[in-house]
Write an enzyme that holds these catalytic residues in place. Structure first.
Site, PDB file in Angstrom:
ATOM      1  N   SER A  28       0.824  -1.215   0.000  1.00 51.44           N
ATOM      2  CA  SER A  28       0.000   0.000   0.000  1.00 51.44           C
ATOM      3  C   SER A  28       0.854   1.260   0.000  1.00 51.44           C
ATOM      4  O   SER A  28       1.828   1.371   0.747  1.00 51.44           O
ATOM      5  CB  SER A  28      -0.920   0.001   1.230  1.00 51.44           C
TER       6      SER A  28
ATOM      7  N   LYS B 242     -13.197  -4.591   1.806  1.00 48.45           N
ATOM      8  CA  LYS B 242     -14.038  -3.423   1.526  1.00 48.45           C
ATOM      9  C   LYS B 242     -15.545  -3.712   1.632  1.00 48.45           C
ATOM     10  O   LYS B 242     -16.322  -2.799   1.860  1.00 48.45           O
ATOM     11  CB  LYS B 242     -13.725  -2.855   0.134  1.00 48.45           C
TER      12      LYS B 242
ATOM     13  N   ASP C  37     -13.044   6.010  -3.023  1.00 45.28           N
ATOM     14  CA  ASP C  37     -12.538   5.599  -4.351  1.00 45.28           C
ATOM     15  C   ASP C  37     -13.366   6.302  -5.425  1.00 45.28           C
ATOM     16  O   ASP C  37     -12.827   6.837  -6.403  1.00 45.28           O
ATOM     17  CB  ASP C  37     -12.670   4.079  -4.551  1.00 45.28           C
TER      18      ASP C  37
ATOM     19  N   GLY D   6     -15.723  -5.168 -11.787  1.00 45.52           N
ATOM     20  CA  GLY D   6     -15.263  -5.575 -10.456  1.00 45.52           C
ATOM     21  C   GLY D   6     -15.568  -4.465  -9.449  1.00 45.52           C
ATOM     22  O   GLY D   6     -16.420  -3.601  -9.683  1.00 45.52           O
TER      23      GLY D   6
HETATM   24  P1  NAP Z   1     -11.607  -6.783  -9.276  1.00 42.04           P
HETATM   25  O1  NAP Z   1     -12.733  -6.516  -8.360  1.00 42.04           O
HETATM   26  O2  NAP Z   1     -10.836  -8.032  -9.162  1.00 42.04           O
HETATM   27  O3  NAP Z   1     -12.207  -6.673 -10.786  1.00 42.04           O
HETATM   28  C1  NAP Z   1     -11.380  -6.895 -11.913  1.00 42.04           C
HETATM   29  C2  NAP Z   1     -12.218  -6.712 -13.185  1.00 42.04           C
HETATM   30  O4  NAP Z   1     -11.346  -6.833 -14.314  1.00 42.04           O
HETATM   31  C3  NAP Z   1     -13.312  -7.753 -13.372  1.00 42.04           C
HETATM   32  O5  NAP Z   1     -14.388  -7.151 -14.034  1.00 42.04           O
HETATM   33  C4  NAP Z   1     -12.630  -8.789 -14.250  1.00 42.04           C
HETATM   34  O6  NAP Z   1     -13.516  -9.513 -15.081  1.00 42.04           O
HETATM   35  C5  NAP Z   1     -11.786  -7.918 -15.138  1.00 42.04           C
HETATM   36  N1  NAP Z   1     -10.611  -8.636 -15.618  1.00 42.04           N
HETATM   37  C6  NAP Z   1      -9.571  -9.093 -14.878  1.00 42.04           C
HETATM   38  N2  NAP Z   1      -8.672  -9.710 -15.669  1.00 42.04           N
HETATM   39  C7  NAP Z   1      -9.177  -9.653 -16.927  1.00 42.04           C
HETATM   40  C8  NAP Z   1      -8.707 -10.119 -18.189  1.00 42.04           C
HETATM   41  N3  NAP Z   1      -7.537 -10.777 -18.315  1.00 42.04           N
HETATM   42  N4  NAP Z   1      -9.473  -9.876 -19.278  1.00 42.04           N
HETATM   43  C9  NAP Z   1     -10.645  -9.210 -19.171  1.00 42.04           C
HETATM   44  N5  NAP Z   1     -11.146  -8.745 -18.004  1.00 42.04           N
HETATM   45  C10 NAP Z   1     -10.409  -8.963 -16.902  1.00 42.04           C
HETATM   46  O7  NAP Z   1     -10.502  -5.617  -9.196  1.00 42.04           O
HETATM   47  P2  NAP Z   1     -10.731  -4.070  -8.841  1.00 42.04           P
HETATM   48  O8  NAP Z   1     -10.619  -3.881  -7.386  1.00 42.04           O
HETATM   49  O9  NAP Z   1     -11.975  -3.629  -9.539  1.00 42.04           O
HETATM   50  O10 NAP Z   1      -9.419  -3.411  -9.498  1.00 42.04           O
HETATM   51  C11 NAP Z   1      -9.239  -3.397 -10.892  1.00 42.04           C
HETATM   52  C12 NAP Z   1      -8.025  -2.557 -11.272  1.00 42.04           C
HETATM   53  O11 NAP Z   1      -8.189  -1.225 -10.852  1.00 42.04           O
HETATM   54  C13 NAP Z   1      -6.690  -3.017 -10.664  1.00 42.04           C
HETATM   55  O12 NAP Z   1      -5.708  -2.857 -11.640  1.00 42.04           O
HETATM   56  C14 NAP Z   1      -6.468  -2.036  -9.536  1.00 42.04           C
HETATM   57  O13 NAP Z   1      -5.092  -1.856  -9.245  1.00 42.04           O
HETATM   58  C15 NAP Z   1      -7.043  -0.777 -10.148  1.00 42.04           C
HETATM   59  N6  NAP Z   1      -7.516   0.198  -9.149  1.00 42.04           N
HETATM   60  C16 NAP Z   1      -6.972   1.477  -9.215  1.00 42.04           C
HETATM   61  C17 NAP Z   1      -7.398   2.426  -8.300  1.00 42.04           C
HETATM   62  C18 NAP Z   1      -6.816   3.808  -8.343  1.00 42.04           C
HETATM   63  O14 NAP Z   1      -6.920   4.541  -7.352  1.00 42.04           O
HETATM   64  N7  NAP Z   1      -6.240   4.241  -9.446  1.00 42.04           N
HETATM   65  C19 NAP Z   1      -8.359   2.102  -7.330  1.00 42.04           C
HETATM   66  C20 NAP Z   1      -8.902   0.794  -7.321  1.00 42.04           C
HETATM   67  C21 NAP Z   1      -8.465  -0.150  -8.241  1.00 42.04           C
HETATM   68  P3  NAP Z   1     -14.392 -10.766 -14.502  1.00 42.04           P
HETATM   69  O15 NAP Z   1     -15.519 -10.133 -13.753  1.00 42.04           O
HETATM   70  O16 NAP Z   1     -14.816 -11.474 -15.704  1.00 42.04           O
HETATM   71  O17 NAP Z   1     -13.456 -11.545 -13.618  1.00 42.04           O
END
Ligand code: NAP
Length: 299
Positions: A24, A75, A111, A138
């Site tokens: 983190s 969360k 967020d 997600g």
């Molecule tokens: P999550 O709940 O695990 O959701 C991931 C999403 O991406 C799901 O919809 C998943 O699809 C899809 N996905 C994953 N791998 C894939 C692939 N190979 N091909 C197509 N779709 C794929 O994760 P999250 O918490 O939403 O986080 C997602 C991203 O956002 C991460 O990279 C995280 O670091 C980033 N993030 C950034 C911030 C920021 O402040 N900038 C904040 C939060 C998160 P399925 O539903 O089909 O599994």
């Protein structure tokens, strides 16, 4: 030798709970903000083992923590252990910030707020009446999509590998806002034409994140035009392949660093009731851009 007076008997405690928490950036972010603003607070990471969330929260409450962030995987589960939840966090179904108000724990989702602030700051525009494509369904997509709907977007198209997850977010949006929704799986986007219908395109999947920087969340052959804005919530690399392609086609592009920093600043404001002035925000953003560039593995 000089006595270190940064933490005294009066210093307030804040922190982040998660599992793991070692990655983190929040301790660096919050302790830098505390230093810049002179807030008498310290921010500490707490690694909470699976099954220990309830006991950890009781303990934090018992020692009078001012507030804390919640990260993966807690969360959603944290909602069971707090006393109140903001409307926005309830709709999103996730809490990433908790404030301790005289023993009552209140949950928020910064967020979503961090994303919208970053979008507005970096593009000079908002979501009202816009047509938005959200790729992914997600946790981050849910926060982003709900917030955009509350900001009065005209229509949100949710595209996800697992269609049912997109449909669930769309249902919550339809039941609680006036925003129209559409859903598709990723094949539904492979007709490059559809992508040109949107004013704003947001990638919320980890596809393209370091070290898999050659991957793209959508078809390589996508066609975009210079009146579209493309936001990728990934911040490592600072420009994903998706953003680089979009930039070549004339789009305005934004990465997720502003979202990351703004969610932290919004949490600070909730805990302290203080707003950061523009100068402090600018200093912080400049410092973190430099900081990330120096990190090992930061592409
Ligand atoms: P999550 O709940 O695990 O959701 C991931 C999403 O991406 C799901 O919809 C998943 O699809 C899809 N996905 C994953 N791998 C894939 C692939 N190979 N091909 C197509 N779709 C794929 O994760 P999250 O918490 O939403 O986080 C997602 C991203 O956002 C991460 O990279 C995280 O670091 C980033 N993030 C950034 C911030 C920021 O402040 N900038 C904040 C939060 C998160 P399925 O539903 O089909 O599994």
């Amino acid at each position: 030798m000089e006595i270190d007076k940064r933490i005294t008997g009066k210093t307030g405690l804040t922190g982040v709970i998660g599992y793991p928490v070692g990655h983190s950036i929040s301790p660096q972010l919050h302790n830098t903000v505390n230093k810049l603003t002179g807030a008498d607070l310290v921010y500490v990471p707490f690694r909470v083992e699976p099954g220990e969330l309830g006991r950890a929260v009781s303990g934090l409450k018992a020692i009078g923590i001012r507030g804390f962030n919640v990260t993966i995987p807690y969360k959603q589960e944290i909602i069971k252990y707090i006393d109140e939840i903001s409307r926005e966090a309830a709709l999103i179904g996730a809490v990433n910030t908790v404030k301790n108000e005289s023993g009552r724990l209140i949950g928020y989702n910064t967020d979503a707020e961090g994303f919208v602030r970053s979008f507005k700051e970096e593009t000079g525009t908002g979501f009202k009446n816009s047509r938005v494509l959200v790729i992914g369904a997600g946790g981050a997509a849910r926060a982003v999509a709900l917030k955009i709907a509350l900001e009065e977007a005209d229509m949100i198209h949710l595209a996800n590998r697992t269609l049912s997850k997109a449909m669930e977010i769309a249902r919550v949006i339809r039941d609680n806002t006036r925003c129209r929704t559409e859903c598709s799986d990723m094949e539904g986007l492979s007709d490059g034409g559809i992508i040109r219908e949107f004013d704003i395109i947001i990638n919320t999947t980890p596809v393209g994140m370091y070290p898999d920087i050659d991957k793209m969340p959508v078809d390589e052959k996508l066609e975009l035009s210079d009146n579209q804005i493309v936001y990728d919530i990934i911040y490592n690399p600072p420009k994903t392949r998706f953003l680089l392609k979009a930039e070549q086609m004339g789009c305005r592009v934004v990465n997720g660093l502003g979202m990351l920093l703004n969610q932290g600043l919004a949490a600070y404001e909730i805990w302290t009731g203080r707003q950061l002035d523009g100068r402090v925000r600018d200093m912080l953003f400049t410092a973190f851009v430099k900081y990330f560039k120096r990190q090992e593995g930061f592409a």
